[in-house]
Design a protein around this motif. Structure first.
Motif, PDB file in Angstrom:
ATOM      1  N   UNK A 199       0.832  -1.199   0.000  1.00 16.93           N
ATOM      2  CA  UNK A 199       0.000   0.000   0.000  1.00 16.93           C
ATOM      3  C   UNK A 199       0.871   1.255   0.000  1.00 16.93           C
ATOM      4  N   UNK A 200       0.257   2.368  -0.345  1.00 16.27           N
ATOM      5  CA  UNK A 200       0.972   3.642  -0.389  1.00 16.27           C
ATOM      6  C   UNK A 200       0.127   4.719   0.271  1.00 16.27           C
ATOM      7  N   UNK A 201       0.762   5.510   1.108  1.00 15.63           N
ATOM      8  CA  UNK A 201       0.096   6.664   1.699  1.00 15.63           C
ATOM      9  C   UNK A 201       0.526   7.897   0.913  1.00 15.63           C
ATOM     10  N   UNK A 202      -0.445   8.682   0.465  1.00 19.40           N
ATOM     11  CA  UNK A 202      -0.164   9.853  -0.360  1.00 19.40           C
ATOM     12  C   UNK A 202      -0.742  11.082   0.320  1.00 19.40           C
ATOM     13  N   UNK A 203       0.082  12.083   0.507  1.00 17.57           N
ATOM     14  CA  UNK A 203      -0.399  13.355   1.050  1.00 17.57           C
ATOM     15  C   UNK A 203      -1.168  14.082  -0.056  1.00 17.57           C
ATOM     16  N   UNK A 204      -2.385  14.514   0.237  1.00 18.38           N
ATOM     17  CA  UNK A 204      -3.218  15.122  -0.789  1.00 18.38           C
ATOM     18  C   UNK A 204      -2.948  16.624  -0.890  1.00 18.38           C
ATOM     19  N   UNK A 205      -3.245  17.165  -2.071  1.00 13.93           N
ATOM     20  CA  UNK A 205      -3.042  18.593  -2.324  1.00 13.93           C
ATOM     21  C   UNK A 205      -4.160  19.407  -1.690  1.00 13.93           C
ATOM     22  N   UNK A 206      -3.967  20.724  -1.647  1.00 11.18           N
ATOM     23  CA  UNK A 206      -5.024  21.615  -1.166  1.00 11.18           C
ATOM     24  C   UNK A 206      -6.290  21.448  -1.987  1.00 11.18           C
ATOM     25  N   UNK A 207      -6.134  21.309  -3.313  1.00  8.95           N
ATOM     26  CA  UNK A 207      -7.301  21.155  -4.174  1.00  8.95           C
ATOM     27  C   UNK A 207      -8.087  19.907  -3.804  1.00  8.95           C
ATOM     28  N   UNK A 208      -7.397  18.784  -3.617  1.00  9.45           N
ATOM     29  CA  UNK A 208      -8.084  17.539  -3.293  1.00  9.45           C
ATOM     30  C   UNK A 208      -8.757  17.621  -1.928  1.00  9.45           C
ATOM     31  N   UNK A 209      -8.132  18.304  -0.972  1.00  5.40           N
ATOM     32  CA  UNK A 209      -8.750  18.481   0.346  1.00  5.40           C
ATOM     33  C   UNK A 209     -10.058  19.249   0.233  1.00  5.40           C
ATOM     34  N   UNK A 210     -10.054  20.325  -0.548  1.00  4.35           N
ATOM     35  CA  UNK A 210     -11.263  21.143  -0.689  1.00  4.35           C
ATOM     36  C   UNK A 210     -12.346  20.384  -1.447  1.00  4.35           C
ATOM     37  N   UNK A 211     -11.957  19.649  -2.494  1.00  5.45           N
ATOM     38  CA  UNK A 211     -12.928  18.838  -3.227  1.00  5.45           C
ATOM     39  C   UNK A 211     -13.603  17.849  -2.287  1.00  5.45           C
ATOM     40  N   UNK A 212     -12.784  17.163  -1.472  1.00  9.42           N
ATOM     41  CA  UNK A 212     -13.338  16.184  -0.538  1.00  9.42           C
ATOM     42  C   UNK A 212     -14.302  16.842   0.444  1.00  9.42           C
ATOM     43  N   UNK A 213     -13.889  17.972   0.982  1.00  8.35           N
ATOM     44  CA  UNK A 213     -14.722  18.666   1.971  1.00  8.35           C
ATOM     45  C   UNK A 213     -16.049  19.119   1.368  1.00  8.35           C
ATOM     46  N   UNK A 214     -15.990  19.730   0.181  1.00 11.87           N
ATOM     47  CA  UNK A 214     -17.207  20.274  -0.427  1.00 11.87           C
ATOM     48  C   UNK A 214     -18.166  19.167  -0.861  1.00 11.87           C
ATOM     49  N   UNK A 215     -17.634  18.064  -1.382  1.00 11.65           N
ATOM     50  CA  UNK A 215     -18.509  16.990  -1.831  1.00 11.65           C
ATOM     51  C   UNK A 215     -19.156  16.256  -0.655  1.00 11.65           C
ATOM     52  N   UNK A 216     -18.411  16.090   0.429  1.00 16.06           N
ATOM     53  CA  UNK A 216     -19.011  15.491   1.625  1.00 16.06           C
ATOM     54  C   UNK A 216     -20.133  16.385   2.150  1.00 16.06           C
ATOM     55  N   UNK A 217     -19.874  17.691   2.208  1.00 14.06           N
ATOM     56  CA  UNK A 217     -20.905  18.628   2.663  1.00 14.06           C
ATOM     57  C   UNK A 217     -22.123  18.581   1.751  1.00 14.06           C
ATOM     58  N   UNK A 218     -21.877  18.468   0.431  1.00 15.26           N
ATOM     59  CA  UNK A 218     -22.986  18.442  -0.519  1.00 15.26           C
ATOM     60  C   UNK A 218     -23.858  17.202  -0.316  1.00 15.26           C
ATOM     61  N   UNK A 219     -23.231  16.036  -0.220  1.00 12.67           N
ATOM     62  CA  UNK A 219     -24.016  14.805  -0.077  1.00 12.67           C
ATOM     63  C   UNK A 219     -24.701  14.712   1.282  1.00 12.67           C
ATOM     64  N   UNK A 220     -24.086  15.312   2.308  1.00 13.16           N
ATOM     65  CA  UNK A 220     -24.677  15.251   3.645  1.00 13.16           C
ATOM     66  C   UNK A 220     -25.791  16.277   3.828  1.00 13.16           C
ATOM     67  N   UNK A 221     -25.652  17.445   3.215  1.00 13.45           N
ATOM     68  CA  UNK A 221     -26.554  18.552   3.515  1.00 13.45           C
ATOM     69  C   UNK A 221     -27.549  18.880   2.407  1.00 13.45           C
ATOM     70  N   UNK A 222     -27.278  18.429   1.177  1.00  9.60           N
ATOM     71  CA  UNK A 222     -28.165  18.761   0.057  1.00  9.60           C
ATOM     72  C   UNK A 222     -29.013  17.539  -0.292  1.00  9.60           C
ATOM     73  N   UNK A 223     -30.346  17.658  -0.213  1.00 11.52           N
ATOM     74  CA  UNK A 223     -31.220  16.523  -0.560  1.00 11.52           C
ATOM     75  C   UNK A 223     -31.289  16.323  -2.064  1.00 11.52           C
TER      76      UNK A 223
END
Length: 423
Positions: A199-223
């Motif tokens: 396995x490999x552990x990869x440090x994610x970029x700022x862009x990937x962090x924001x994408x992850x955060x926004x998509x989680x918020x979208x699926x959790x909060x937007x019906x």
């Protein structure tokens, strides 16, 4: 007295993710004028030029090239006025930057002293201190609490690790993420992209962090709900080919025609062009359409503004320019921030159909698949036609099923009778 050059907020999400110093355009002891580009900074969306608002001499660079996660308003360099004594640098000591995460933690726990909260931000905060001031801050940190970065603390809490058992390898003994991961994996050393067996552990970029955060918020909060329709695109393909034969220097794509059809459909049903904000619905006056562009480490959504008022050739040229700028990291904030509707087209990858996650605060995103020849019934006869499947993801707070269906049917009519877009 030295002038502090602070990490600027070049995008709305930098307050949470910080920025990365990609390149210093000035060297130490270089003369700097107002408006000179002194550094290139990577946000979650693009690499942007940072212009100086002061003039003087770049006396000292505090944050080296390649450093990521630098908090907004943290000192990254020092400037001296023309003729100022360099000895002023020896007495310089900067207070650690306070980022949004720290402020929120202080507000949530008022009993926690603010200076202690600041100290727990990240090892980057202490790198901008002189050795003397750094020792003072570390002394404060050791009084009654363990020195640990916020990310390391979060991982330890999630994994049930007792931080008292950990030995920090960060600056002045601070426990960092690698220490927690090393503890969890026994004797194996974990660093960026270090292999763990297979396995490999990869440090994610700022862009990937924001994408992850926004998509989680979208699926959790937007019906979300989804509407799917098949469009016969034989006439659309023929129109595209005819346009390209007429002007070989300006080739249009199916996606350009889809943008135009979407704009006309939004104009017919303007309630689609809206956002749910603070328990109110914001309806946009302009028809600005975001287009999803795949990048090496994520995606970005540049905007075709006032798409209903532009011709197909104009849209085609604008899209090509936006895509090139997106992939070279040269988009300006106003070119990707905003928009009232998003189109995500994976047809060029051979994907028949998919459902996209809404790009908040927008109400809709349309997922476009590849067109394929299929048997269809036309006038009681089975014929072969090019069929393209389109799925509309909808925020049910702003758009109901009937409205979404009417919009999608209007889009289908424009796609199947594309000459109507030229009238």
């Amino acid at each position: 007295m030295p002038i502090e050059i602070l990490m600027p907020a070049l995008s709305p999400t930098m307050s949470k993710t910080g920025g990365k110093i990609v390149k210093w355009c000035k060297k130490e002891q270089d003369r700097v004028e107002v408006g000179d580009v002194i550094a290139e900074i990577e946000t979650d969306k693009a690499i942007m030029e940072f212009e100086s608002v002061d003039e003087g001499v770049l006396a000292k660079i505090l944050v080296s090239e390649g450093t990521s996660g630098v908090p907004v308003n943290q000192p990254i360099a020092l400037m001296l006025e023309e003729g100022e004594d360099k000895n002023a640098l020896s007495n310089y000591a900067s207070a650690p930057a306070v980022n949004i995460e720290i402020k929120e933690r202080v507000e949530a726990n008022p009993s926690t002293p603010s200076n202690s909260s600041v100290l727990s931000s990240s090892s980057m905060s202490s790198q901008c201190l002189t050795p003397e001031s750094r020792k003072k801050e570390d002394t404060k940190a050791t009084e009654g609490r363990v020195k640990i970065s916020p990310l390391a603390k979060k991982i330890a809490q999630n994994e049930g690790v007792d931080i008292e058992q950990l030995e920090g390898t960060g600056p002045y003994g601070r426990i960092i993420k690698a220490d927690v991961l090393e503890f969890l994996d026994g004797d194996r050393q974990i660093k960026n992209c270090k292999r763990l067996g297979e396995d490999t552990i990869i440090e994610v970029s700022n862009m990937r962090q924001v994408i992850a955060q926004r998509l989680v918020e979208s699926k959790q909060n937007v019906p979300h709900f989804y509407l799917t329709v098949d469009c016969q695109v034989d006439k659309l393909i023929s129109l595209k080919n005819e346009i390209n034969l007429a002007d070989e220097n300006n080739k249009v794509t199916i996606n350009d025609l889809i943008i135009k059809a979407t704009a006309f459909s939004m104009k017919k049903f303007p309630d689609i062009n809206s956002s749910w904000i603070d328990n109110k619905i914001l309806k946009y006056s302009n028809i600005d359409i975001s287009i999803a562009v795949a990048l090496e480490d994520g995606l970005i959504t540049p905007i075709v503004k006032n798409a209903d008022k532009k011709g197909i050739l104009s849209i085609s040229k604008e899209v090509k320019g936006l895509v090139n700028k997106a992939r070279s990291g040269k988009l300006r904030p106003e070119e990707f921030q905003g928009g009232g509707f998003t189109i995500s087209n994976l047809g060029m990858f051979g994907i028949k159909a998919f459902s996209a996650i809404i790009n908040p605060p927008q109400s809709c995103i349309m997922a476009v698949g590849a067109s394929k020849k299929q048997p269809v019934v036309i006038n009681e006869k089975i014929e072969v036609a090019e069929i393209m499947t389109v799925t509309l993801s909808v925020d049910h707070r702003t758009v109901d099923g009937a409205l979404g269906a009417k919009f999608l049917n209007a889009f289908k009519r424009y796609i199947e009778n594309p000459l109507a877009m030229l009238i």
